[in-house]
Motif scaffolding. Sequence first.
Motif, PDB file in Angstrom:
ATOM      1  N   MET A 233       1.086  -1.124  -0.508  1.00  0.00           N
ATOM      2  CA  MET A 233       0.161  -0.074  -0.052  1.00  0.00           C
ATOM      3  C   MET A 233       1.093   1.313  -0.242  1.00  0.00           C
ATOM      4  N   VAL A 234       0.769   2.025  -1.184  1.00  0.00           N
ATOM      5  CA  VAL A 234       1.390   3.669  -1.067  1.00  0.00           C
ATOM      6  C   VAL A 234       0.500   4.554  -0.977  1.00  0.00           C
ATOM      7  N   ILE A 235       1.216   5.644  -0.657  1.00  0.00           N
ATOM      8  CA  ILE A 235       0.141   7.051  -0.779  1.00  0.00           C
ATOM      9  C   ILE A 235       1.158   7.729  -2.183  1.00  0.00           C
ATOM     10  N   THR A 236       0.355   8.007  -3.365  1.00  0.00           N
ATOM     11  CA  THR A 236       0.629   9.618  -4.509  1.00  0.00           C
ATOM     12  C   THR A 236       0.238  10.370  -4.133  1.00  0.00           C
ATOM     13  N   PRO A 237       0.315  10.825  -5.226  1.00  0.00           N
ATOM     14  CA  PRO A 237      -0.783  12.190  -5.413  1.00  0.00           C
ATOM     15  C   PRO A 237      -1.816  12.819  -5.192  1.00  0.00           C
ATOM     16  N   LEU A 238      -2.577  11.183  -6.476  1.00  0.00           N
ATOM     17  CA  LEU A 238      -3.517  11.323  -6.435  1.00  0.00           C
ATOM     18  C   LEU A 238      -4.864  10.750  -5.060  1.00  0.00           C
ATOM     19  N   GLY A 239      -3.641  10.000  -4.088  1.00  0.00           N
ATOM     20  CA  GLY A 239      -4.809   9.540  -3.384  1.00  0.00           C
ATOM     21  C   GLY A 239      -3.887   7.639  -2.595  1.00  0.00           C
ATOM     22  N   GLU A 240      -4.415   7.568  -1.280  1.00  0.00           N
ATOM     23  CA  GLU A 240      -3.750   5.830  -1.812  1.00  0.00           C
ATOM     24  C   GLU A 240      -3.953   4.448  -2.855  1.00  0.00           C
ATOM     25  N   VAL A 246       4.783  -3.128 -11.347  1.00  0.00           N
ATOM     26  CA  VAL A 246       5.901  -2.617 -10.921  1.00  0.00           C
ATOM     27  C   VAL A 246       7.251  -2.943 -12.046  1.00  0.00           C
ATOM     28  N   ASN A 247       7.437  -1.505 -12.914  1.00  0.00           N
ATOM     29  CA  ASN A 247       8.119  -1.688 -14.252  1.00  0.00           C
ATOM     30  C   ASN A 247       9.292  -0.838 -13.729  1.00  0.00           C
ATOM     31  N   ARG A 248      10.397  -2.037 -13.915  1.00  0.00           N
ATOM     32  CA  ARG A 248      11.805  -1.104 -13.242  1.00  0.00           C
ATOM     33  C   ARG A 248      12.409  -0.620 -14.469  1.00  0.00           C
ATOM     34  N   ASN A 249      12.765  -0.670 -15.924  1.00  0.00           N
ATOM     35  CA  ASN A 249      13.008  -0.184 -16.667  1.00  0.00           C
ATOM     36  C   ASN A 249      13.193   1.257 -16.435  1.00  0.00           C
ATOM     37  N   ASP A 250      11.472   1.148 -16.872  1.00  0.00           N
ATOM     38  CA  ASP A 250      11.139   2.575 -16.592  1.00  0.00           C
ATOM     39  C   ASP A 250      10.940   4.094 -15.315  1.00  0.00           C
ATOM     40  N   LYS A 251      11.369   2.900 -14.380  1.00  0.00           N
ATOM     41  CA  LYS A 251      11.258   3.421 -13.494  1.00  0.00           C
ATOM     42  C   LYS A 251      10.087   4.261 -12.414  1.00  0.00           C
ATOM     43  N   ASP A 260     -11.925   0.616 -10.281  1.00  0.00           N
ATOM     44  CA  ASP A 260     -12.069   0.520 -11.722  1.00  0.00           C
ATOM     45  C   ASP A 260     -10.985   1.907 -12.150  1.00  0.00           C
ATOM     46  N   ASN A 261      -9.736   2.015 -10.573  1.00  0.00           N
ATOM     47  CA  ASN A 261      -8.832   3.527 -11.613  1.00  0.00           C
ATOM     48  C   ASN A 261      -7.516   2.768 -10.991  1.00  0.00           C
ATOM     49  N   VAL A 262      -6.783   2.900 -11.781  1.00  0.00           N
ATOM     50  CA  VAL A 262      -5.775   2.403 -12.069  1.00  0.00           C
ATOM     51  C   VAL A 262      -4.228   3.473 -12.644  1.00  0.00           C
ATOM     52  N   ILE A 263      -3.313   3.903 -12.235  1.00  0.00           N
ATOM     53  CA  ILE A 263      -3.111   5.269 -12.274  1.00  0.00           C
ATOM     54  C   ILE A 263      -1.549   4.904 -12.326  1.00  0.00           C
ATOM     55  N   GLN A 264      -0.443   5.129 -13.175  1.00  0.00           N
ATOM     56  CA  GLN A 264       1.121   4.584 -13.560  1.00  0.00           C
ATOM     57  C   GLN A 264       1.416   6.455 -12.636  1.00  0.00           C
ATOM     58  N   VAL A 265       2.492   5.911 -11.792  1.00  0.00           N
ATOM     59  CA  VAL A 265       2.750   7.000 -11.807  1.00  0.00           C
ATOM     60  C   VAL A 265       5.258   6.404 -11.434  1.00  0.00           C
ATOM     61  N   TRP A 267       8.658   6.469  -9.258  1.00  0.00           N
ATOM     62  CA  TRP A 267       8.322   6.137  -7.889  1.00  0.00           C
ATOM     63  C   TRP A 267       9.358   7.025  -7.253  1.00  0.00           C
ATOM     64  N   ASP A 268       9.418   8.314  -7.969  1.00  0.00           N
ATOM     65  CA  ASP A 268       9.842   9.886  -7.287  1.00  0.00           C
ATOM     66  C   ASP A 268       8.149   9.949  -6.703  1.00  0.00           C
ATOM     67  N   GLU A 269       7.060  10.229  -7.594  1.00  0.00           N
ATOM     68  CA  GLU A 269       6.255  10.393  -7.050  1.00  0.00           C
ATOM     69  C   GLU A 269       5.142   9.988  -6.333  1.00  0.00           C
ATOM     70  N   ILE A 270       5.718   8.482  -5.838  1.00  0.00           N
ATOM     71  CA  ILE A 270       4.930   7.876  -4.641  1.00  0.00           C
ATOM     72  C   ILE A 270       5.390   8.710  -3.635  1.00  0.00           C
ATOM     73  N   VAL A 271       5.302   9.015  -2.118  1.00  0.00           N
ATOM     74  CA  VAL A 271       5.111   9.486  -1.181  1.00  0.00           C
ATOM     75  C   VAL A 271       5.426   8.462   0.024  1.00  0.00           C
ATOM     76  N   GLU A 272       4.741   7.502   0.024  1.00  0.00           N
ATOM     77  CA  GLU A 272       5.239   6.842   0.806  1.00  0.00           C
ATOM     78  C   GLU A 272       4.709   5.541   0.250  1.00  0.00           C
ATOM     79  N   ALA A 273       6.161   4.281   0.487  1.00  0.00           N
ATOM     80  CA  ALA A 273       5.786   3.104   0.038  1.00  0.00           C
ATOM     81  C   ALA A 273       6.652   1.600   1.215  1.00  0.00           C
ATOM     82  N   ALA A 274       6.351   0.700   0.673  1.00  0.00           N
ATOM     83  CA  ALA A 274       6.674   0.030   1.600  1.00  0.00           C
ATOM     84  C   ALA A 274       8.017  -0.618   0.960  1.00  0.00           C
ATOM     85  N   GLN A 275       9.135  -0.976   1.384  1.00  0.00           N
ATOM     86  CA  GLN A 275      10.461  -0.281   1.371  1.00  0.00           C
ATOM     87  C   GLN A 275      10.485  -2.419   0.348  1.00  0.00           C
TER      88      GLN A 275
END
Length: 278
Positions: A233-240, A246-251, A260-265, A267-275
């Motif tokens: 579970m992570v926090i993004t600018p558009l919500g939790e 995860v796309n490691r090549n494009d980061k 019904d709502n999946v966004i692509q962000v 890694w830098d835009e993710i405010v909080e993430a489980a390592q």
Amino acid sequence: MPTVVGIRFKKAGKIYYFDPEKTGVQKGDFAIVETARGMEYGEVVAGVREVDEKEIIAPLKPVLRKATKADQEKVAENEVREKEAFNICERKIKTHELPMHLIDVEFTFDVNKIIFYFTAEGRIDFRELVKDLAAVFRTRIELRQIGVRDEAKMLGGIGCCGRPLCCATFLGDFEPVSIRMAKDQKLSLNPAKISGICGRLMCCLKYENYLYCGKECNCQRSEREAVPKQGSMVITPLGEGKVVRVNRNDKTASVQLTPDNVIQVSWDEIVEAAQADI
């Protein structure tokens, strides 16, 4: 630091350092050098530079001279003789009924030694074969048993990617590859899909492994610490939301905010993430 040039004797072979002295050799030239095997003809693939003494195999030997047209003609002549020697050795192997498969024959530049490369299931007693070959060629004979990876490097071929084999085109040395690399990258563990034509794990499993390997790995992974773990579970600018991909090549990461709502962000835009603990 000593000044050297890097010389390669085979395509995709290891680079060896020599002292250029006053020969004036530059990258792209061909040169004659003295090695432990005798006089050799090689291509200068690394121009004049200074290197750390730890990278040099002592003693540092000098470049004898630039290769001349006569030297190139002798190399071409040796290549023709190598094919003849290959046929002769194959006949001798059949005569002695030895369970070995001849792969390649190599003449040193001065024909001071002839090296026969072969594969076999176990140890081979080839003493009588060496005597026969020495009687034919009247020079030093060496029979060298190689593994399947070296066999693929010498023979070449096309990989499952449709491109020429890495080992036969640019890999100077083989690096260790493990099944853990395939597991970390979530690849199919079907041996047919992760093995090269040599039957061993594909060398390319190593290329992107630094993006996936765990904290116990010693490779460079400066960007690894910011990678969100799939399912966390992570926090993004558009919500939790939940990381579903995860796309490691494009980061980037695909985060599901609602069913019904999946966004692509990124890694830098993710405010909080489980390592990631991969």
